[in-house]
Design a protein around this motif. Structure first.
Motif, PDB file in Angstrom:
ATOM      1  N   TYR A 285      -6.108  -3.834   2.254  1.00 31.26           N
ATOM      2  CA  TYR A 285      -7.176  -4.481   3.011  1.00 31.26           C
ATOM      3  C   TYR A 285      -8.398  -4.714   2.124  1.00 31.26           C
ATOM      4  CZ  TYR A 285      -5.201  -4.510   7.741  1.00 31.26           C
ATOM      5  OH  TYR A 285      -4.445  -4.798   8.856  1.00 31.26           O
ATOM      6  N   ALA A 286      -8.753  -3.715   1.317  1.00 28.42           N
ATOM      7  CA  ALA A 286      -9.937  -3.847   0.459  1.00 28.42           C
ATOM      8  C   ALA A 286      -9.748  -4.943  -0.576  1.00 28.42           C
ATOM      9  CB  ALA A 286     -10.239  -2.511  -0.221  1.00 28.42           C
TER      10      ALA A 286
ATOM     11  N   VAL B  32     -15.497  -5.044   2.771  1.00 33.81           N
ATOM     12  CA  VAL B  32     -15.008  -4.379   3.981  1.00 33.81           C
ATOM     13  C   VAL B  32     -16.164  -4.111   4.934  1.00 33.81           C
ATOM     14  CG1 VAL B  32     -13.900  -2.310   4.909  1.00 33.81           C
ATOM     15  CG2 VAL B  32     -13.047  -3.332   2.790  1.00 33.81           C
TER      16      VAL B  32
ATOM     17  N   LEU C 112     -10.604  -0.840  10.790  1.00 36.57           N
ATOM     18  CA  LEU C 112     -11.069  -1.388   9.524  1.00 36.57           C
ATOM     19  C   LEU C 112     -12.079  -0.449   8.862  1.00 36.57           C
ATOM     20  CD1 LEU C 112     -10.821  -3.763   7.593  1.00 36.57           C
ATOM     21  CD2 LEU C 112     -12.707  -4.867   8.810  1.00 36.57           C
TER      22      LEU C 112
ATOM     23  N   GLY D 296     -11.744   1.281   5.191  1.00 34.26           N
ATOM     24  CA  GLY D 296     -12.793   1.196   4.177  1.00 34.26           C
ATOM     25  C   GLY D 296     -13.248   2.562   3.712  1.00 34.26           C
TER      26      GLY D 296
END
Length: 621
Positions: free
Chosen positions: A345-346, A512, A529, A533
């Motif tokens: 995700y990052a 993020v 999320l 992060g």
């Protein structure tokens, strides 16, 4: 594993779909169906579905076949070549499907066609044969003896006044062009060839020249092409290519501010520095770095989707004799994947930030934008290697089999690490620029009352890591003996490289944080999320706690709290790992072609003649 109560309340069937939709928009943008939909849909069509049992030669042929299929779906090959974000998005989706296709598409649309569009835009060239792939384009810059120092390349283009053109020549073995796909595979090819422009005995620096290389039968006169030994990963037809006084007309020079030659054979340039002329000529390499980052983030998400699915339906013996549990129930299995999800995700959100930075830059901040592209490319592809290797290992022996896809990711990521500038070289260049440039403000060392659950605090800690390492690099360079530039750099290089890495991590956490702030307060998507992060940031901070404590950015209690918080976050993220990978929006058609991505993966290995298909009397059931 426990889940935050807010998440539990909001994630019924309808709620989970809403959370997934929010996270898809976080990863791909509000207009994701417009910007990513075309490439995603390609993966669901027959030509792009997985084909088993192909030889390397058949795989290469398929890559070029797919390139032509892809080209036929475009409304304009020129529009694609002119848009670095669209090019990166293309790589993000096709790299997990076919690394050879990603390579030849990137070379053709970005390095070749993009260079033609960027230079000599008013020359009136007919580029239709490249737009419809009557001729495939390639890019010949790197030489056997000149890679990251390509500005020192030695292929020559000598201007012949009588013929009003150039003679391309390879003066020795080290000047042979190295790696691009110049064989006859895929049809006739042309290249943009980087060579030193020699005019009346003067070396004016390296420029690009449009040069036909092959026709339907083989290399054109004066062009020598030899296949390189097969390399790990992609099956692309990389070669060594050389020129024996190959003539190209004056119009072959890709002209622009870096230099032009008029009808009288008079050279002019808006740029005095020869190195700068060359960098302007090969400006498409920066867009290529964006595409390499895109290949990495796409492959990481695909690898995680497979590994997480496999872990949930690979059933093993439990602690008790009669107990059976999925392998992902074990902390030793799910914690590394939770960490990998946080990284995925990052890195995806950092990649989006870098895309915006590059497309929005102007001449006043071009150098800073190029530096961020380089830092991100190096960090993302290095991190991708780690994540992909973890995913492969979590799938055991199944992950080694080609039909499950992960093996191709393991070898394919090595190409992205080297392509468009070797990671260490571009990372070191960016680090040196950071040390010599204006340092960002040093964060205030005020940890009292601040907690490791606060993403803003973690952001400040990573900023402190960057500041500490930059200060250390400068101090060590000042202490080095004068008059030795290399020795001075070597003295500060270790800290400078750490500062560049910290900068990438910091920018990822900032990306993020920005995405978290845009989500509704208290929502499950925001909670997930934020947790991703925080886990990402904490794991990077963990390797720097000594410096942070010594410099007053952490208190002693934080040191003991950090591993506890990491463990807690890993468990929480692992409990929703499936939904988190569903937000990667991979088509079910693609996942269906990966045996271990399905709960019934054993069927892929079933034997119709096996004894389990027969009754006790020897008759088939």
């Amino acid at each position: 594993m426990t889940v935050n109560n807010t998440v539990e309340r909001e994630t019924g069937t309808a709620g989970e779909a809403a959370v997934r939709g929010e996270l898809v928009r976080v990863l791909f943008g509000d207009d994701h169906r417009a910007t990513h939909g075309h490439w995603r849909r390609l993966l669901t069509t027959g030509p792009f579905r997985r084909r088993a049992g192909l030889t390397p030669e058949e795989q290469l042929g398929l890559a070029y076949e797919r390139l032509r299929t892809l080209d036929s779906t475009l409304d304009s090959a020129f529009r694609l070549a002119a848009d670095p974000v669209a090019l990166a998005n293309l790589h993000e989706w096709i790299s997990p499907v076919d690394t050879a296709l990603a390579t030849v598409a990137g070379i053709h649309y970005n390095l070749f066609l993009g260079s033609l569009l960027d230079h000599d835009g008013d020359a009136g060239r007919d580029l239709s044969e490249f737009a419809d792939l009557t001729r495939v384009g390639t890019f010949l810059c790197t030489e056997l003896a000149h890679g990251n120092d390509a500005a020192a390349l030695e292929t020559t283009a000598t201007y012949d006044r009588a013929a009003d053109g150039f003679l391309l020549r390879t003066p020795h073995a080290g000047a042979q062009k190295f790696m691009p796909n110049t064989s006859t595979a895929g049809g006739p090819k042309s290249g943009v060839v980087a060579a030193r422009l020699l005019l009346d005995g003067r070396d004016l620096g390296a420029f690009l020249f449009l040069t036909p290389l092959t026709d339907a039968t083989g290399p054109l006169p004066g062009v020598r092409i030899r296949l390189l030994p097969r390399r790990m990963g992609s099956v692309v037809d990389h070669c060594v290519t050389s020129f024996g006084d190959v003539f190209v007309p004056r119009s072959a020079l890709l002209a622009g501010p870096q230099g032009r030659l008029d009808g009288e054979g008079v050279f002019s340039s808006d740029v005095a520095n020869r190195r700068r002329r060359f960098l302007l000529s090969i400006g498409r390499v920066t867009a290529g770095k964006l595409s390499m980052s895109a290949c990495a983030v796409g492959s990481v998400r695909a690898a995680l989707a497979v590994a997480v699915r496999y872990g949930s339906h690979r059933i093993i013996a439990g602690v008790r004799a009669a107990e059976r549990v999925p392998v992902t129930a074990h902390r030793s299995h799910h914690a590394p994947l939770a960490s990998a999800l946080a990284t995925a995700y990052a890195m995806t959100l950092l990649h989006r930030t870098v895309q915006r930075t590059w497309t929005d830059h102007d001449e006043s901040n071009r150098a800073a934008a190029e530096r961020l592209v380089a830092v991100a490319k190096a960090w993302i592809t290095w991190e991708a290697r780690t994540v992909i290797a973890e995913c492969r290992e979590r799938c055991g022996a199944q992950g080694l089999l080609e039909n499950n896809g992960l093996a191709a990711f393991v070898t394919g990521i090595e190409g992205t690490i080297t392509a468009e500038g070797d990671n260490l070289a571009i990372h070191a260049k960016a680090a040196a620029e950071m040390v010599s440039g204006q340092h960002p403000p040093r964060p205030a060392a005020a940890p009292a009352g601040r907690e490791l659950t606060d993403l803003a605090f973690l952001r400040d800690l990573l900023a402190a890591v960057e500041a500490v390492q930059l200060g250390r690099a400068r101090a060590r360079m000042r202490e080095a003996p004068p008059g030795d530039a290399l020795g001075r750099w070597n003295a500060g290089a270790t800290a400078a490289l750490k500062a560049a890495t910290a900068h990438a991590q910091l920018r990822a956490v900032e990306a993020v944080t920005e995405a978290v702030a845009a989500l509704p307060p208290g929502s499950a998507a925001r909670e997930r999320l934020s947790g991703l992060g925080r886990l990402f940031a904490l794991e990077r901070i963990a390797g720097n706690t000594g410096d942070l404590l010594n410099e007053g950015f952490l208190e002693g209690r934080h040191i003991s709290e950090l591993p506890v918080e990491v463990d807690r976050l890993a468990a929480r993220i692992a409990s929703v790992a499936g939904p988190l990978t569903e937000a990667f929006d991979l088509p079910e058609e693609w996942l269906a072609d990966v045996p271990i991505a399905g709960a019934g993966y054993l069927a892929a290995y079933d034997d119709p003649q096996g004894p389990w298909h027969r009754s006790g009397t020897g008759e088939s059931k």
